[in-house]
Design an enzyme around this catalytic site. Sequence first.
Site, PDB file in Angstrom:
ATOM      1  N   TYR A 127       0.837  -1.198   0.000  1.00 33.48           N
ATOM      2  CA  TYR A 127       0.000   0.000   0.000  1.00 33.48           C
ATOM      3  C   TYR A 127       0.873   1.249   0.000  1.00 33.48           C
ATOM      4  CZ  TYR A 127      -3.943  -3.057   0.944  1.00 33.48           C
ATOM      5  OH  TYR A 127      -4.896  -4.042   0.851  1.00 33.48           O
TER       6      TYR A 127
ATOM      7  N   ASN B  11     -12.695  -0.732  -5.334  1.00 35.18           N
ATOM      8  CA  ASN B  11     -12.538  -1.055  -6.754  1.00 35.18           C
ATOM      9  C   ASN B  11     -13.654  -2.004  -7.191  1.00 35.18           C
ATOM     10  OD1 ASN B  11     -11.634  -1.980  -9.267  1.00 35.18           O
ATOM     11  ND2 ASN B  11     -10.077  -3.302  -8.368  1.00 35.18           N
TER      12      ASN B  11
END
Length: 178
Positions: free
Chosen positions: A115, A138
Amino acid sequence: MTDKRPEAQTEILTLDRMATPVGEMLIVTDGHGAVRALDFADYEARMRKLLARHAPGATITQGRAPEPVRGAITAYFDGDVRALDALPVKTAGTAFQSEVWAALRAIPVGETRSYGQLAAAIGRPSAVRAVGLANGSNPVGVIVPCHRVIGSNGSLTGYAGGLDRKRWLLAHEAAHAV
């Protein structure tokens, strides 16, 4: 006086289902052939929730996705792990989410990013948590490869399709990325 404004047309999206080695996939496409959502059937409620955000007011009908979409998904699972790269997707995320999703698509097949690395790639190294939230929002999993994001220590972290699928997808890509 009569209202002469054109009526807003409801967007029609098509929901198709395909068997894959890791479970049935749901493919939602629009009238132009763009993929609007891709998820696993056991997460259909989550997919519909994301679609409600990204395509508010759209009507979802059962049908068949365009052959180029179905063919690319089949090819991906048959070992052509780059087959999804050219598929058009259409989402209505925020500018930040769109930036994160574009960065996800830029992660080469067979590789992973943390991340933190993803946040740095979009020029926002302190936005690690926000990147994680965007990753989790997403609607077009696998094509926008959120499964390629791992913890900073290399561990597999949460994946909306489940860690077993994430592990399988990463191994599948690594085995065929050459």
